[in-house]
Scaffold this motif. Structure first.
Motif, short mmCIF file in Angstrom:
data_model
loop_
_atom_site.label_atom_id
_atom_site.label_comp_id
_atom_site.label_asym_id
_atom_site.label_seq_id
_atom_site.Cartn_x
_atom_site.Cartn_y
_atom_site.Cartn_z
N PHE A 105 -5.36 -17.55 14.21
CA PHE A 105 -6.02 -17.96 15.46
C PHE A 105 -6.39 -19.44 15.33
N ILE A 148 -0.28 -9.59 26.42
CA ILE A 148 0.06 -8.94 25.15
C ILE A 148 1.14 -7.87 25.33
N LEU A 183 0.49 -16.20 21.62
CA LEU A 183 -0.44 -16.02 22.74
C LEU A 183 -1.16 -17.34 22.98
N LEU A 199 -11.66 -10.22 21.57
CA LEU A 199 -10.43 -11.00 21.48
C LEU A 199 -10.04 -11.24 20.03
N CYS A 200 -11.04 -11.55 19.19
CA CYS A 200 -10.77 -11.75 17.76
C CYS A 200 -10.27 -10.47 17.11
N GLN A 204 -6.65 -9.89 18.26
CA GLN A 204 -5.73 -10.83 17.60
C GLN A 204 -5.47 -10.42 16.16
N GLU A 205 -6.54 -10.04 15.46
CA GLU A 205 -6.40 -9.67 14.05
C GLU A 205 -5.62 -8.36 13.91
N ILE A 213 -1.02 -11.45 16.25
CA ILE A 213 -0.33 -12.40 17.12
C ILE A 213 -0.79 -13.83 16.82
N THR A 214 0.15 -14.73 16.64
CA THR A 214 -0.17 -16.16 16.52
C THR A 214 -0.82 -16.60 17.83
N THR A 215 -2.04 -17.12 17.76
CA THR A 215 -2.80 -17.43 18.97
C THR A 215 -3.27 -18.87 18.96
#
Length: 355
Positions: free
Chosen positions: A33, A149, A156, A177-178, A181-182, A186-188
């Protein structure tokens, strides 16, 4: 492995005579992230739009996992994008909004399964048949995230996604959101001007100013070791001591000195003294703010004669410690500024900060 992630190399972009980006180079690690952080007009949204393919570069390249995508059309990039405005279709239900990008790409049954999965992921199964106008701002934001997503994007991209929400909702969505993502890996890349948002969410922060990258690091690195006065000033609260005061702070000549408010230790003054006091520095209380877990105290430093100087300092003290003292205006306190916590900047890069 070396080529994994997103490599932005020497990006330049001008709008007429205005140079929005100057030779920007950043590596976005795969599965992490990253926050693009900076004040309004620093070029962070322009950079995000170039990554998305919504703007073309004047120079430089965008490389994804070793492949040059600089000139690739947005529709060909498998990127999920969430804007500040959410951009949901008002005439479509929550389910139809989430599944919109999958139409024509997957069989109907498969789309239904994917939408169900996304609704469970964001915790909104019960509102699947509602329309955007019937949702709260936080719910709309989660639907926008789910839609992005659902496409299983390589990257993202988030442009100030939480800025329109109130503080409580924003804090809750930051956590969600964190976690998303984790969990999904996903590369954010997220654009924000909110320092707290970047510090609490990012694996990597890219600090930008006037179209340039000024520091890249973990949240702790950019907070504890800001490499310029701008970064120190932009991220968190900071005290600057003008060039010329270094003689009583144990610094080299012509240093601009800085220290975070929470790193200053404070105690009731047991003696008279001023700036040259070997055991520390004295300050007169000017203002006290209660901030829940801590108090923020503004003091005017004493000069060598024990009078008010023209230098002020802010100190953050835990409520537990602060409650031991009586905070009357102009009461004299003793301050300790640990040398290991002091930041030093050469006068040449100090500019007008702290003057």
């Amino acid at each position: 492995m070396k080529n994994e992630g997103l490599a932005i190399n020497g990006i330049r972009k001008a709008f007429g005579s205005f140079q929005a980006l100057h030779d920007v180079s950043v590596h976005i690690p795969k599965g992490k992230f990253t926050c693009l952080l900076g004040p309004s007009g620093c070029g962070k949204t322009t950079l995000l739009r170039i990554i998305a393919g919504l703007e073309q570069t004047d120079a430089g390249t965008v490389i994804l996992d070793g492949n040059d995508i600089t000139t690739q059309h947005t529709s060909k990039r498998n990127f999920g994008i969430v804007f500040q405005s959410y951009a949901l279709f008002p005439n479509l239900s929550v389910s139809d909004n989430i599944g919109y990008g999958l139409k024509g790409k997957q069989p109907k049954r498969q789309i239904e399964e994917r939408v169900k999965e996304m609704l469970e992921l964001i915790g909104l199964t019960e509102v699947r048949d509602r329309y955007p106008a019937q949702l709260s701002g936080g719910q709309q934001q989660r639907v926008a995230l789910a839609r992005a997503i659902a496409l299983s994007p390589d990257i993202l991209l988030l442009d100030e996604p939480l800025s329109a929400l109130d503080a409580k909702v924003r804090e809750k969505l930051r956590e969600q959101l964190c976690e998303l993502q984790e969990r999904l890996g996903i590369t954010t890349v997220m654009v924000t001007h909110d320092q707290e948002e970047a510090l609490t969410m990012a694996d990597q922060i890219v600090v930008m100013d006037q179209g340039r990258v000024v520091q890249i690091g973990t949240p702790q690195e950019v907070y504890d070791k800001p490499n310029t006065p701008f970064v120190a000033d932009f991220i968190g609260a900071i005290n600057f001591f003008p060039v010329g005061t270094e003689r009583w702070m144990g610094a080299s000549p012509n240093d601009l000195l800085a220290i975070r408010p929470e790193h200053i230790q404070i105690d009731e003054e047991k003696h008279t003294g001023g700036l040259s006091n070997d055991s520390g520095i004295s300050g007169f209380v000017q203002h006290v703010e209660f901030r829940g877990a801590f108090y923020r105290v503004s003091l005017q430093l004493a000069n060598e004669h024990g009078n008010h100087s023209d230098i002020s300092v802010t100190v953050d003290i835990s409520a537990q410690i602060a409650n031991r003292f009586e905070w009357s205006r102009n009461k004299l306190f003793h301050l300790q500024m640990p040398q290991e916590r002091m930041l030093h900047y050469p006068a040449a890069i100090a500019g007008n900060v702290g003057r």
